[in-house]
Design a protein around this motif. Structure first.
Motif, short mmCIF file in Angstrom:
data_model
loop_
_atom_site.label_atom_id
_atom_site.label_comp_id
_atom_site.label_asym_id
_atom_site.label_seq_id
_atom_site.Cartn_x
_atom_site.Cartn_y
_atom_site.Cartn_z
N ARG A 203 0.84 -1.21 0.00
CA ARG A 203 0.00 0.00 0.00
C ARG A 203 0.88 1.26 0.00
NH1 ARG A 203 -2.82 -0.83 4.77
NH2 ARG A 203 -4.34 -2.16 3.74
N ARG A 204 1.90 1.26 0.86
CA ARG A 204 2.75 2.44 1.02
C ARG A 204 3.56 2.75 -0.24
NH1 ARG A 204 5.24 0.61 5.14
NH2 ARG A 204 7.27 0.08 4.25
N GLU A 205 4.10 1.70 -0.86
CA GLU A 205 4.96 1.89 -2.03
C GLU A 205 4.20 1.82 -3.35
OE1 GLU A 205 7.92 2.91 -1.95
OE2 GLU A 205 8.48 2.58 0.15
N LYS A 206 2.87 1.59 -3.26
CA LYS A 206 2.04 1.48 -4.48
C LYS A 206 2.64 0.45 -5.44
CE LYS A 206 0.25 6.24 -4.27
NZ LYS A 206 0.87 6.63 -2.99
N ILE A 207 2.80 -0.77 -4.92
CA ILE A 207 3.39 -1.87 -5.69
C ILE A 207 2.41 -2.30 -6.79
CG2 ILE A 207 4.21 -4.26 -5.58
CD1 ILE A 207 6.11 -2.33 -4.17
N ASP A 208 2.92 -2.47 -8.00
CA ASP A 208 2.09 -2.87 -9.15
C ASP A 208 1.96 -4.38 -9.30
OD1 ASP A 208 1.64 -0.16 -10.38
OD2 ASP A 208 3.84 -0.21 -10.41
N LEU A 209 2.98 -5.12 -8.82
CA LEU A 209 2.94 -6.58 -8.93
C LEU A 209 3.73 -7.18 -7.77
CD1 LEU A 209 2.39 -9.28 -10.45
CD2 LEU A 209 4.54 -8.89 -11.70
N THR A 210 3.08 -8.07 -7.01
CA THR A 210 3.76 -8.80 -5.95
C THR A 210 3.96 -10.24 -6.40
OG1 THR A 210 2.77 -7.42 -4.21
CG2 THR A 210 3.64 -9.56 -3.54
N VAL A 211 5.18 -10.76 -6.23
CA VAL A 211 5.51 -12.13 -6.59
C VAL A 211 5.88 -12.87 -5.31
CG1 VAL A 211 7.05 -13.60 -7.95
CG2 VAL A 211 6.37 -11.35 -8.84
N VAL A 212 5.10 -13.90 -4.97
CA VAL A 212 5.32 -14.63 -3.72
C VAL A 212 6.18 -15.86 -4.00
CG1 VAL A 212 4.24 -15.67 -1.69
CG2 VAL A 212 3.05 -13.84 -2.92
N GLY A 213 7.37 -15.92 -3.39
CA GLY A 213 8.28 -17.03 -3.64
C GLY A 213 8.02 -18.28 -2.82
N PRO A 214 8.08 -18.21 -1.47
CA PRO A 214 8.03 -19.43 -0.65
C PRO A 214 6.62 -19.96 -0.43
CG PRO A 214 9.11 -17.57 0.48
CD PRO A 214 8.35 -17.02 -0.68
N GLU A 215 6.58 -21.22 0.00
CA GLU A 215 5.29 -21.90 0.22
C GLU A 215 4.58 -21.43 1.47
OE1 GLU A 215 8.62 -24.70 1.69
OE2 GLU A 215 8.33 -23.21 0.12
N VAL A 216 5.32 -21.05 2.52
CA VAL A 216 4.67 -20.72 3.81
C VAL A 216 3.68 -19.56 3.66
CG1 VAL A 216 5.05 -19.92 6.16
CG2 VAL A 216 6.46 -21.76 5.23
N PRO A 217 4.07 -18.39 3.09
CA PRO A 217 3.08 -17.32 2.93
C PRO A 217 1.95 -17.67 1.97
CG PRO A 217 5.18 -16.70 1.92
CD PRO A 217 5.42 -17.95 2.69
N LEU A 218 2.21 -18.54 0.98
CA LEU A 218 1.14 -18.97 0.08
C LEU A 218 0.08 -19.77 0.84
CD1 LEU A 218 3.28 -20.08 -3.00
CD2 LEU A 218 1.74 -18.10 -2.91
N VAL A 219 0.55 -20.73 1.63
CA VAL A 219 -0.37 -21.57 2.41
C VAL A 219 -1.07 -20.75 3.50
CG1 VAL A 219 -0.49 -23.58 3.95
CG2 VAL A 219 0.85 -23.71 1.85
N ALA A 220 -0.40 -19.68 3.96
CA ALA A 220 -1.00 -18.80 4.99
C ALA A 220 -2.02 -17.83 4.42
CB ALA A 220 0.10 -18.04 5.71
#
Length: 421
Positions: free
Chosen positions: A59-76
């Protein structure tokens, strides 16, 4: 555009390295990153599991695309949380990521949708699991149901080892809550290979076949690790077999997940055993593999940002993945003691003296003043691209010979199976 990469390992360094080559990526952030990623991106000290802090950063940096690498945050459920806020994010949602988060769910999906895999049984009682193993009598595989950083699978060559594995997982809780249930399955024989594919939930575009080296020592001996090296393309998966895996494994898995109200979008990774009966699935992962990502992204000629945006738009059918000719080999340098306990803070030298076409992808590294030091079990992935596997192996090990840190160990046979082919 501004891109955020979530994670801090070798896979995320490879993602940052590849995304930084896109003319569309004007600024890259990484949370939390490492010493290597810091040369390409602004690293922010936020753990990959800290979903509220990641959303604040986006939100703060106005990110246009987030890429999630590891499995833990995906499963969370990080993808779900970002999508709810209206932010574009690459990776499967929580219910889809459970194909990796639960070995039991993965086996149920395979069984229901006729995806070739080993026979299995599921237990939440150690006593019942042991009774079943005694009935089997021979070699078998014991899997903790939940996430265990790639180490939750024990291949037992005999009954005694299998029973000890059940004790370790279910009673001693060496993998914590991941071991509340176990899958016991027949032991498949053959050569392992990984196939990763991009999918927008309907279309499936496969990558090159890759081969990981899971055991810590040469000739596939010793305990499992997160992966000690990888190469691509893997000749064990011929073009004909690759097509067979696409039609019998990848497409049925994506369709099956959709039918189960778990629409899958992102990278789907199938760990396969090439048996006499054909390819059979050992496991599914819900993200890029590590260390397979390192050679795969060095071999990828296409702009990764374009591929990800087409996938998010449901237009993956428009993508024609382009690959460089030749082959790529990654050798992992590990801390002394890994995959057991290991120290940190050892000074790394030689990183500025690598041969051409060799990249040191950082995994467990950090800065101590101006020096790069070890900060994890797997420290670096020395990755080389060349005209063929033998040349890439030679070049990768040339790179390895120039890097030093106290306690460093690595396998000396990465890619050997490909030469034997």
């Amino acid at each position: 555009m501004k891109v955020l990469i979530v994670g801090g390992g070798g896979r995320e360094h490879a993602l940052a390295w590849k995304i930084s080559q896109s003319p569309r990526a004007k600024k890259i952030f990484c949370a939390p990153g490492n010493a290597g990623i810091a040369q390409l991106a602004e690293c922010v000290d936020i753990k990959d599991k800290n979903i509220p802090a990641i959303i604040d950063l986006v939100r703060r940096e106005k990110i246009d695309l987030t890429v999630v690498g590891p499995e833990v945050p995906l499963v969370a459920g990080l993808v779900d949380a970002l999508e709810k806020e209206g932010y574009p994010v690459f990776g499967p949602r929580q219910r889809a990521a459970e194909i990796e988060g639960s070995k039991v769910l993965a086996k149920e999906i395979m069984h229901k949708y006729a995806i070739p895999t080993a026979r299995y049984a599921v237990f939440d009682s150690a006593h019942q699991a042991k009774d079943y193993i005694k009935q089997l009598g021979g070699p078998c595989v014991i899997k903790a149901d939940g996430l265990a950083a790639g180490k939750g699978v024990i291949v037992a060559g005999d009954e005694q080892t299998a029973l000890a594995a059940v004790n370790d997982i279910m009673e001693s809780k060496i993998f914590g809550a991941a071991g509340q249930r176990v899958v016991v399955e027949e032991c498949l024989r053959g050569e392992e290979v990984s196939m990763l594919a991009f999918t927008d939930g309907e279309h499936v575009v496969p990558m090159l076949a890759a081969q990981d080296h899971k055991q810590v020592y040469d000739n596939d001996t010793g305990p499992n690790t997160g992966g000690m090296g990888a190469y691509a393309p893997a000749p064990v998966l011929s073009p004909e077999l690759r097509q067979q895996v696409l039609e019998k494994v990848m497409i049925p898995a994506v369709r099956g997940m959709a039918a189960e109200d778990r629409p899958y979008r992102g990278v789907l990774y199938a760990g396969l055993m090439m048996t006499e009966q054909g390819p059979q699935v050992l496991e599914f992962n819900a993200r890029f593999g590590d260390p397979e990502t390192q050679p795969l992204l060095m071999m990828l000629e296409s702009d990764l940002v374009d591929v990800m945006e087409a996938l998010l738009a449901g237009e993956l059918y428009k993508v024609d993945l382009r690959w460089y000719d030749g082959a790529c080999v990654c050798v992992v340098l590990a801390s002394g003691g890994y995959p057991g306990s290991y120290g940190k803070g050892e000074v790394i030298t030689g990183l500025d003296n690598l041969p051409e076409n060799v990249v040191a992808f950082h995994a467990g590294t950090a800065f101590k003043g101006s020096q790069v030091v070890t900060a994890g079990g797997r420290v670096l992935g020395i990755t080389a691209r060349a005209e063929g596997i033998p040349e890439a192996i030679e070049l990768a090990y040339q790179g390895v010979s120039r890097v030093k840190f106290s306690g460093m160990h690595y396998r000396k046979d990465i890619g050997k199976k490909a030469i034997n082919k």
